[in-house]
Design an enzyme around this catalytic site. Structure first.
Site, PDB file in Angstrom:
ATOM      1  N   HIS A 104     -46.325 -42.868 -12.033  1.00  0.00           N
ATOM      2  CA  HIS A 104     -45.933 -43.687 -10.880  1.00  0.00           C
ATOM      3  C   HIS A 104     -45.937 -45.153 -11.287  1.00  0.00           C
ATOM      4  CE1 HIS A 104     -46.594 -40.478  -7.883  1.00  0.00           C
ATOM      5  NE2 HIS A 104     -47.718 -40.182  -8.509  1.00  0.00           N
TER       6      HIS A 104
ATOM      7  N   CYS B   4     -44.339 -36.803 -10.530  1.00  0.00           N
ATOM      8  CA  CYS B   4     -45.609 -36.225 -10.091  1.00  0.00           C
ATOM      9  C   CYS B   4     -45.422 -34.993  -9.199  1.00  0.00           C
ATOM     10  CB  CYS B   4     -46.463 -37.300  -9.434  1.00  0.00           C
ATOM     11  SG  CYS B   4     -48.203 -36.884  -9.454  1.00  0.00           S
TER      12      CYS B   4
ATOM     13  N   ARG C 180     -59.727 -35.422 -10.204  1.00  0.00           N
ATOM     14  CA  ARG C 180     -58.397 -36.013 -10.272  1.00  0.00           C
ATOM     15  C   ARG C 180     -58.247 -36.820 -11.567  1.00  0.00           C
ATOM     16  NH1 ARG C 180     -55.579 -35.224  -5.973  1.00  0.00           N
ATOM     17  NH2 ARG C 180     -53.949 -36.705  -6.578  1.00  0.00           N
TER      18      ARG C 180
HETATM   19  N1  GLN Z   1     -50.566 -33.424  -4.983  1.00  0.00           N
HETATM   20  C1  GLN Z   1     -50.291 -33.362  -6.417  1.00  0.00           C
HETATM   21  C2  GLN Z   1     -51.586 -33.465  -7.257  1.00  0.00           C
HETATM   22  O1  GLN Z   1     -52.595 -33.887  -6.745  1.00  0.00           O
HETATM   23  C3  GLN Z   1     -49.330 -34.487  -6.803  1.00  0.00           C
HETATM   24  C4  GLN Z   1     -49.914 -35.862  -6.531  1.00  0.00           C
HETATM   25  C5  GLN Z   1     -48.898 -36.973  -6.657  1.00  0.00           C
HETATM   26  O2  GLN Z   1     -47.693 -36.788  -6.456  1.00  0.00           O
HETATM   27  N2  GLN Z   1     -49.416 -38.212  -6.946  1.00  0.00           N
HETATM   28  O3  GLN Z   1     -51.560 -33.138  -8.434  1.00  0.00           O
END
Ligand code: GLN
Length: 250
Positions: A194, A93, A127
């Site tokens: 993840h 990520c 998101r």
């Molecule tokens: N901050 C980055 C995003 O929002 C990565 C998030 C993460 O590592 N879960 O895309």
């Protein structure tokens, strides 16, 4: 046998228990009497040529990424030398994003990437959150489904020299449109997944462990099979959740 692992910035990039990926590799190595030499690489720590067989970097919020990005981007030559020298890598990520060309967050601020993967990332409004199922093929004897969890604002676009890690069966993946997820460059993998990723995907954990040994041995060795009933059950549960979700914007 021995594997030397460099974990990059574990105190900053370790969201969603990404540290668990290291615990899985350490145990799967120990069960096979493979020495797992775990080393932290933080600010100011050097990446000596030929030191590491595997490099690992986890995920993080925009804030932590901004703290790490300048130091990581400054390691481009060291990281390039390690990958070209045959080291394996796993980037998750936020760490995956920062190994590309750049990550532009929602404020428009652009973080420099280390340029190891040919991709760039731009954060979007909504998101991308939920369980993910991929179909992956890493080699003739390394193919199957990969289940995980994604939570990212970033939309990652692969360049012409980039190969995706997998095809999205359920979930968003790199950008919610291309149908692909992650990125691969030889023995180096980048992914949004993840979970942590490896406990519920034992075949991938073993692929990575074997690839990590290839630098010293010349080629990835076969590994004795382990009893993976619990891991396989975890994969089934995560896959079922991904199928039931389909892939909706949140
Ligand atoms: N901050 C980055 C995003 O929002 C990565 C998030 C993460 O590592 N879960 O895309």
């Amino acid at each position: 046998m021995k594997v030397v692992v460099g974990h990059l910035y574990p105190d900053y990039l370790n969201i969603y228990a990404d540290r668990g990926n290291m615990a899985v590799l350490a145990r799967r190595a120990a069960w096979r009497n493979i020495e797992f030499d775990y080393r932290v690489v933080g600010f100011g720590d050097s990446l000596r040529p030929g030191e590491h067989d595997l490099l690992y970097i986890g995920g993080g919020q925009d804030r932590e990424q901004a703290l790490v990005a300048p130091d990581l981007a400054g390691r481009r030559a060291e990281l390039e030398e390690a990958i070209e020298g045959g080291a394996a890598a796993l980037a998750v990520c936020g760490g995956y994003q920062l190994l590309g060309q750049f990550y532009r967050d929602r404020s428009g601020a652009e973080l420099p990437g280390a340029g190891i993967f040919d991709h760039y990332t731009v954060a979007g409004e909504r998101r991308m959150i939920g369980d993910v199922l991929l179909e992956c093929e890493l080699g003739p004897d390394a193919r199957g489904t990969i289940a995980g969890f994604e939570n990212h604002a970033g939309r990652t676009t692969l360049g012409s020299n980039a190969v995706p890690f997998g095809r999205v069966v359920a979930g968003f993946g790199n950008d919610g449109e291309s149908g692909f997820e992650g990125c691969r460059r030889g023995r180096a993998l980048g992914t949004y997944l993840h979970g942590p990723l490896l406990p519920r995907n034992p075949w991938l954990a073993d692929w990575l462990l074997s690839q990590s040994m290839a630098r010293r041995l010349g080629e990835p060795p076969p590994l004795a099979p382990l009893r993976d009933e619990i891991e396989s059950r975890a994969h089934e549960v995560a896959s079922g959740r991904a199928f039931s979700r389909g892939g909706r914007a949140n």
